[in-house]
Design a protein around this motif. Structure first.
Motif, PDB file in Angstrom:
ATOM      1  N   HIS A 163       0.860  -1.185   0.000  1.00 47.93           N
ATOM      2  CA  HIS A 163       0.000   0.000   0.000  1.00 47.93           C
ATOM      3  C   HIS A 163       0.896   1.234   0.000  1.00 47.93           C
ATOM      4  O   HIS A 163       1.712   1.389   0.903  1.00 47.93           O
TER       5      HIS A 163
ATOM      6  N   PRO B 261      -5.096   2.298   3.643  1.00 48.89           N
ATOM      7  CA  PRO B 261      -6.377   1.806   3.121  1.00 48.89           C
ATOM      8  C   PRO B 261      -7.530   2.512   3.822  1.00 48.89           C
ATOM      9  O   PRO B 261      -7.320   3.321   4.726  1.00 48.89           O
TER      10      PRO B 261
ATOM     11  N   TYR C  67      -8.038  -3.228   4.560  1.00 51.73           N
ATOM     12  CA  TYR C  67      -6.632  -3.639   4.588  1.00 51.73           C
ATOM     13  C   TYR C  67      -6.511  -5.167   4.625  1.00 51.73           C
ATOM     14  O   TYR C  67      -5.728  -5.765   3.889  1.00 51.73           O
TER      15      TYR C  67
ATOM     16  N   THR D 185      -4.710  -7.068   1.582  1.00 54.97           N
ATOM     17  CA  THR D 185      -3.476  -7.830   1.829  1.00 54.97           C
ATOM     18  C   THR D 185      -3.725  -9.325   1.668  1.00 54.97           C
ATOM     19  O   THR D 185      -2.809 -10.084   1.356  1.00 54.97           O
TER      20      THR D 185
ATOM     21  N   MET E  26       2.912  -1.730   4.141  1.00 59.87           N
ATOM     22  CA  MET E  26       2.181  -0.470   4.054  1.00 59.87           C
ATOM     23  C   MET E  26       3.118   0.703   4.273  1.00 59.87           C
ATOM     24  O   MET E  26       3.863   0.734   5.249  1.00 59.87           O
TER      25      MET E  26
ATOM     26  N   LEU F 236      -7.542   1.759  12.513  1.00 58.77           N
ATOM     27  CA  LEU F 236      -6.440   1.687  11.545  1.00 58.77           C
ATOM     28  C   LEU F 236      -5.216   2.431  12.086  1.00 58.77           C
ATOM     29  O   LEU F 236      -4.074   1.950  11.969  1.00 58.77           O
TER      30      LEU F 236
END
Length: 597
Positions: free
Chosen positions: A309, A313, A319, A323, A337, A369
């Motif tokens: 990423h 996300p 995510y 993934t 990420m 997140l």
């Protein structure tokens, strides 16, 4: 016949069929439970991680039950991928989509009861004429793939999925199987309700994908960081970028920096180019595709070695799903990420555009997140706890477990930074605040009279080095937010931090990012020339059959061939992944290659 024996019998038959069709000796994880329920005519919601073999749970029963299994799937590309794989295993399957020229033949085969599987999109399933079509032939099962799309709580809500309940209710004797990889407790309850599946029909597998290594880094030079990752991972990879412009820019720069084949994918490309780029990626064994997040939901490619990423996300669910496209074959894979504080600032600004009813939920997702990105502990543990699991404290396969970062209590420095933002009127960015706090000689600071503030020059030496990572951490957690003019304003728990009611711990950035090449990360860890020869043969057969190489056999199957060196069709048929149809179609050519070595 006793009840215990009664229960075992269908599964024994299913195991024999599993060996014949797919070349596997036994089920994995919760597959057996799901297949057993389907064969018994019980409606089920199966939540299984990507790569756990969800499609097998309806493909196998479809070959054993009378009638056709109708599979509702959200994307044409995904249907066509699964169609190729099903046919390669000898399953009678067809799709009914807007791009299929053979639709009349498909309708005839369906009415004649000649299909095991019929794949359709939710938009077609909700048309009135479709119900009449289904009434014209016996049905074995309704399978709803990517079932989280039915829920407004899910991260990919599709209104047409809401019409499926009415369609299925018209055939009450046909069991339902809903499948998803990403659904928290709230979403699971909603799926059960929306699709009319009883609560006891929930089969929940663990969310863990132990073969994926999770790595998160601050984004400082994405081209250099991604090129380094590509140098270490030679297999296929997906790079997710936040915008179409970023997709094209990164694809061009990474191709130039690495010499690898790198192509872009986003909704703004000419449809023919987009389709060709996707097909090239699916067929390739080393290509990298740079895409917006729309890409991948329709890709059933098992040999993706990394997903990166280049920005954050939308949520932990997003995510996890994105993934999850890495390492579906079970071989080691990486999820990397690269994030920036600005990503969180923009995401928090966008919250104001969200429906008020959904805003609190979206904010909670963003906070979760931020917690994943900012944690000094095990990434996998944070991820799995989010989905309601109780994982061990350490997984041994994420950046923090492999190289534990330093953590520092930066509460005092955080209070200084927040004070500086407040006392300068909450309208200046990080650069200006840094100059004020470190007492820099600066014309703009003097003009504004900020050299006369109590916060001027109160940070120096080692503490000054904490300001940048601290600013990122405060933005990630929402204590500092960007104003429309690019300044910092206080928000979230900023006041609680200033009053000393909240502490701020930050993860110290690693001194260097020396990444050693993983010795076992290639497809051929022992350097066996026979394995390379088998891969070459697989490539030739894939071109002849016009399918991607992995549809012929996975790398794991080729590794087992190279290790065991079977000398007869019977011995070859004992290898995992070699079903009857593939043994008949390709067996002799693989044996020839093995004999030559």
């Amino acid at each position: 016949m006793d009840a215990g024996h009664d229960r075992i019998e269908p599964l024994d038959t299913a195991r024999a069929e599993l060996r014949r069709l797919f070349g596997h000796d036994d089920f994995r994880g919760v597959q057996a439970r799901v297949v057993e329920r389907v064969l018994a005519g019980e409606s089920t919601l199966a939540v299984m991680p990507t790569g756990a073999g969800k499609s097998l749970t309806y493909q196998l029963p479809a070959t054993m039950l009378p009638g056709t299994c109708v599979v509702v799937s959200p994307l044409i590309a995904l249907m066509h991928d699964q169609l190729r794989a099903a046919r390669a295993n000898g399953i009678e399957a067809a799709t009914l989509t807007s791009v299929d020229a053979d639709w009349r033949e498909t309708l005839d085969r369906f009415r004649a009861g000649a299909l095991d599987l019929l794949y359709v999109a939710p938009e077609r399933a909700s048309q009135p004429g479709f119900r009449e079509l289904l009434a014209s032939a016996p049905l074995a099962l309704f399978a709803v793939d990517e079932a989280h799309c039915v829920s407004e709580w899910g991260h990919d809500f599709r209104p047409d999925y809401r019409q499926l309940r009415g369609l299925m209710d018209a055939f009450p004797q046909v069991p339902r199987l809903a499948l998803t990889a990403t659904a928290d407790a709230h979403t699971r309850a909603d799926i059960l309700e929306q699709l009319g599946i009883p609560a006891e029909g929930l089969v929940l597998a663990g969310f863990d994908r132990p073969n994926i290594r999770y790595v998160m880094r601050h984004r400082d030079n994405p081209v250099r960081q991604l090129a380094a990752l590509m140098a270490e991972e030679q297999g296929p990879g997906i790079v997710y970028a936040p915008t179409r412009r970023k997709v094209e820019d990164l694809a061009e720069k990474l191709a130039g920096a690495t010499g690898r084949s790198v192509l872009p994918y986003h909704a703004g490309l000419d449809p023919a180019v987009r389709s060709a780029n996707q097909a090239a990626f699916v067929a390739s064994e080393d290509m990298v595709i740079v895409a917006t997040v729309a890409f991948g939901m329709g890709i059933d490619k098992p040999d993706v070695r990394f997903v990166a990423h280049a920005g954050i996300p939308k949520s932990i669910e997003g995510y996890y799903q994105e993934t999850g496209r890495a390492g579906r074959d079970g071989d080691p894979a990486r999820a990397v990420m690269l994030w920036g504080a600005g990503d969180f600032a923009q995401a928090r600004q966008r919250l104001s555009e969200v429906d008020e009813a959904r805003r609190a939920g979206e904010r909670a997702r963003l906070d979760a997140l931020a917690g994943l990105v900012e944690t000094a502990g095990c990434r996998r543990a944070v991820l799995l706890r989010h989905f309601g699991e109780s994982p061990p404290e350490s997984c041994g396969n994420c950046d923090n477990c492999l190289s534990p970062p330093g953590v520092i209590d930066a509460t005092e420095t955080a209070r200084k930074l927040l004070s500086a933002a407040y006392r300068t009127g909450q309208s200046f960015g990080f650069g200006h605040l840094q100059k004020v706090l470190t007492g820099a000689e600066d014309e703009r600071v003097r003009q504004r009279g900020h050299d006369r503030l109590s916060v001027f020059g109160i940070v120096d030496g080692e503490e000054a080095r904490l300001l940048q990572p601290l600013s990122r951490a405060l933005q990630a957690r929402g204590a500092l937010v960007s104003t429309e003019h690019g300044g910092f304003a206080l928000a979230g728990d900023a006041r609680a931090i200033l009053k000393g009611e909240q502490t701020v711990e930050i993860v110290l950035p690693p001194r260097s990012e020396r990444q050693r090449r993983r010795r076992d990360s290639g497809p051929n860890p022992v350097g066996d020339p026979l394995f390379d020869a088998l891969r070459e043969l697989r490539r030739e057969l894939a071109v002849e059959a016009q399918v991607p190489p992995y549809v012929i056999f996975h790398d794991a199957t080729l590794r087992e061939m190279a290790a065991r060196r079977p000398s007869s069709l019977a011995e070859l048929g004992e290898i995992g992944g070699v079903g009857a149809k593939k043994l008949q179609a390709y067996g002799e050519r693989f044996l020839d290659t093995i004999r030559r070595h």
